[in-house]
Design an enzyme around this catalytic site. Structure first.
Site, short mmCIF file in Angstrom:
data_model
loop_
_atom_site.label_atom_id
_atom_site.label_comp_id
_atom_site.label_asym_id
_atom_site.label_seq_id
_atom_site.Cartn_x
_atom_site.Cartn_y
_atom_site.Cartn_z
CG HIS A 37 21.80 -21.05 -33.81
ND1 HIS A 37 20.83 -20.39 -33.09
CD2 HIS A 37 21.22 -21.36 -35.01
CE1 HIS A 37 19.72 -20.32 -33.81
NE2 HIS A 37 19.93 -20.90 -34.98
CD GLU A 38 22.64 -23.04 -38.15
OE1 GLU A 38 21.87 -23.99 -38.42
OE2 GLU A 38 22.28 -21.84 -38.18
CG HIS A 82 18.62 -25.62 -36.14
ND1 HIS A 82 17.31 -25.39 -35.78
CD2 HIS A 82 19.13 -24.40 -36.46
CE1 HIS A 82 17.04 -24.10 -35.88
NE2 HIS A 82 18.13 -23.47 -36.29
CG HIS A 139 14.59 -30.10 -32.86
ND1 HIS A 139 13.92 -28.93 -33.13
CD2 HIS A 139 13.68 -30.90 -32.27
CE1 HIS A 139 12.68 -29.01 -32.70
NE2 HIS A 139 12.50 -30.21 -32.18
#
Length: 686
Positions: free
Chosen positions: A474-475, A478, A481
């Site tokens: 998940h991290e 980020h 991104h």
């Protein structure tokens, strides 16, 4: 170089390290205060020159000039606020309390300057005649909106009150964070007898011993607290009394009446936010916040939460009945309590699917998860490669630095991984940047992921739980991104998107954790190298939906609690935190004692010291897009470069440089549909 700052100060000039990586080996605590002072003065002078420019406003001499300003302040702030989260100390905490209101006042001085707002407004009013490209036009619109939302159009008296509110709010948010860190450390559970840790794996026991040793508690064991209400060790601890101690420690944070009590802090924050929203023309803080998000209105956000709540609670109640039966087999006549849920949930999962965390952890070794899982998926999707840079400095010995290369071998940026918990790090997991990508400034990204994994003794492997592997993917979503951002203006870099959109790419990245090709590459036994047995892989897939009643209900309870705090009016005088919380959960239909909110108010850092006030709904709002996108990947062949390149081009690379929902529609070819989310969460009857 800044003339007001000693040349010996490492912030005085841009870093000469690759990608502008801060020179952590040269930065000391005493460098921050003078760098902040010089940075604030330099930025104020730059903005004054823009506001006082006798030339008529142009896009370049006003909007672009603002984008280029404040580089020294940006350099010191990016390092300082990363470290106050990940490796703080009393000196940094004192400085944070001092500098927070100064930064709030500085921001107000910019946005409430009538000369500057006049220039921005004039450009905005004749925007159609300026001949701007799409990204520049969007920047002008965003800057104008930001000035309006900051109160640029208010009467002078209201602006003065706004300055006071912002200064006090910045101080209170800092206090909330510091109180929570101290209380979290103070409430770690000390266990004297190893037999009380029955059920924990050998490496988890070793980590507890190591944590105790780090505090001088030789011969004892220390169970440190994670940020959410439910603690990971509750799933394994066989001793019910120890489980209860751990749970009660978790929910006691910030509400014990000591110096770390957050009750008055958070009620004051909520009241001031309500007053500020009213000043800015909104009925409450939630309306103010969400008016600038993709949801558009608080009613839309709350409506989604309320739509999902009844079915989620029904699922949780059904699961609770089953867990109650398992509990009574061990403790006849006992009633299921919150500290029992995870333990008996694991027992049910083991009985039903023949899989549990104890079985899986030997296959989830940290370095393999990162290199052969997280990085491997990024390589298959986007062609990225990673080289560890032991020659580059980091801010803590735990931190690892990787150089990231694009598919054609071109250098892309740096990725820092800070995976272990420590007393100086706040709870939870997050991504942040030290340098934002920007074509205008010629800067490439430097990105960090923070997790809170228990450190094993020296020389022993770091084995992750299933949830910790999810968090790592998940991290890194980020991080992607930010790393794959390809924008001109720093305002739009990477994750600078609406709050209820920012979780979308990171949630999508979670799908690759269990993708067969990825799982086979990293899930190997840390001792034998044997791959995760196929029967366990199949069981994992089958068990994916198990426990959604609990996880959805605890999340919705927290999200609805967030909305309750932020829909109060300035006339509401809330002092009883526990009473307010209980009433809010009851009204929302999520008052289920055995499933407490993921965060209770006094340790709800996301909304009282983070950036998620009135925005915790964002996770489920983004998950609508995420679940729909997962369907797209599956329909189009899954883990392929073609799919990754499409997602990168239309979404990840855009950052905030275009309307976020327009970017989604370009990627997906239509508006999002909620059905995939309902299926994932076991809510298809909604």
């Amino acid at each position: 170089m800044n003339s007001q700052l000693s040349p010996d100060n490492p912030f005085a000039s841009p870093s000469e390290l690759p990608y502008g990586l801060p020179p952590f080996d040269r930065i000391a605590d005493e460098h921050y205060a003078p760098a902040f002072e010089a940075g604030l003065a330099e930025h104020a002078a730059e903005v004054e020159a823009i506001a006082a420019n006798p030339e008529p406003p142009t896009f370049d001499n006003t909007i672009v000039a603002l984008e280029k300003s404040g580089r020294l302040l940006s350099r010191v702030a990016s390092v300082f606020f990363n470290l106050t989260s990940s490796d703080t100390n009393p000196v940094l905490q004192d400085l944070q309390a001092e500098v927070a209101p100064k930064l709030a006042a500085h921001s107000d001085a910019i946005h409430l300057d009538p000369r500057l707002y006049g220039r921005v407004r004039e450009l905005y009013e004749r925007r159609e005649s300026l001949g701007l490209d799409a990204e520049s036009s969007w920047l002008l619109e965003r800057v104008h909106t930001d000035f309006q939302r900051a109160g640029a159009g208010l009467p002078e008296g209201d602006q003065e009150r706004l300055r006071e509110l912002n200064a006090e709010l910045s101080t209170l948010s800092t206090r909330f964070q510091e109180n929570l860190l101290r209380d979290t450390n103070d409430l770690a559970v000390v266990v004297d007898d190893e037999r009380e840790l029955a059920g924990l794996s050998a490496d988890a026991v070793a980590a507890a011993r190591e944590a105790a040793n780090s505090r001088g508690l030789t011969g004892k064991f220390l169970l440190t607290l994670n940020l959410p209400t439910s603690q990971p060790l509750l799933a394994s601890l066989e001793n019910r009394a120890v489980r209860e101690r751990l749970f009660r420690a978790s929910v006691s944070r910030g509400k014990r009446g000591n110096d770390n009590d957050n009750s008055e802090v958070l009620t004051r924050i909520a009241a001031l936010r309500a007053e500020r929203a009213a000043l800015l023309g909104h009925p409450h803080h939630a309306a103010y916040v969400i008016s600038d998000e993709t949801a558009g209105t608080a009613e839309a956000a709350i409506g989604l939460l309320e739509r999902l709540a009844p079915a989620a609670v029904a699922n949780a109640k059904r699961d609770a009945e089953e867990l109650q039966r398992y509990l009574e087999q061990d403790v006849p006549g006992a009633t299921l309590e919150p500290w029992d849920w995870a333990f008996y949930g694991e027992r049910v999962r083991k009985a039903r699917y023949d899989v549990d965390d104890a079985t899986l952890r030997p296959y989830f070794e940290l370095d393999r998860v990162v290199r052969d899982g997280v990085f491997f998926a990024a390589n298959k999707l986007y062609g990225l490669s990673f080289t560890e840079r032991h020659d580059l400095p980091a801010y803590h010995p735990d931190v690892r630095v990787f150089e990231v290369f694009d598919a054609d071998g071109a250098p892309l940026g740096l990725f820092l991984g800070d995976y272990y918990t420590r007393d100086s790090k706040r709870g939870g997991a997050w991504m942040n940047t030290f340098v934002d990508q920007s074509g205008l400034l010629g800067e490439r990204p430097v990105v960090v992921n923070n997790l809170n994994i228990a450190r094993p003794p020296q020389g022993e492997p770091t084995l992750l739980t299933f949830d910790e592997v999810v968090t790592a993917f998940h991290e890194f979503g980020h991080a992607l991104h930010a790393l794959l951002s390809d924008v001109r203006y720093p305002t739009f870099s990477g994750t600078n998107v609406p709050r209820d959109f920012v979780e979308y790419p990171s949630q999508v990245n979670e799908m690759w954790m269990l993708w067969p090709e990825v799982l086979a590459n990293y899930a190997k036994h840390h001792e034998t190298g044997e791959p995760l047995p196929q029967r366990l892989v199949e069981r994992l897939q089958e068990a994916a939906q198990y426990g959604q009643g609990y996880s959805t209900t605890e999340y919705l309870a927290a999200a609805l609690l967030d909305q309750a705090w932020h829909t109060i009016s300035p006339d509401d005088d809330v002092r009883d935190v526990a009473g307010f919380e209980a009433a809010a959960l009851e009204k929302a239909g999520v008052a289920l004692p055995v499933v407490p909110p993921r965060y209770q108010s006094t340790y709800f850092a996301h909304i009282f010291s983070g950036g998620y006030s009135a925005g915790y709904y964002s996770y489920i709002w983004s998950e609508v897009l995420d679940a729909d996108t997962v369907e797209w990947f599956r329909e189009n062949g899954g883990l392929t470069r073609a799919n990754g390149d499409h997602f990168r081009k239309e979404l990840l690379s855009k950052g905030g440089s275009t309307d976020s929902m327009a970017a989604f529609r370009t990627f997906r070819g239509r508006d999002p549909e909620i059905t995939p989310l309902l299926k994932r969460r076991g809510l298809t009857g909604v």
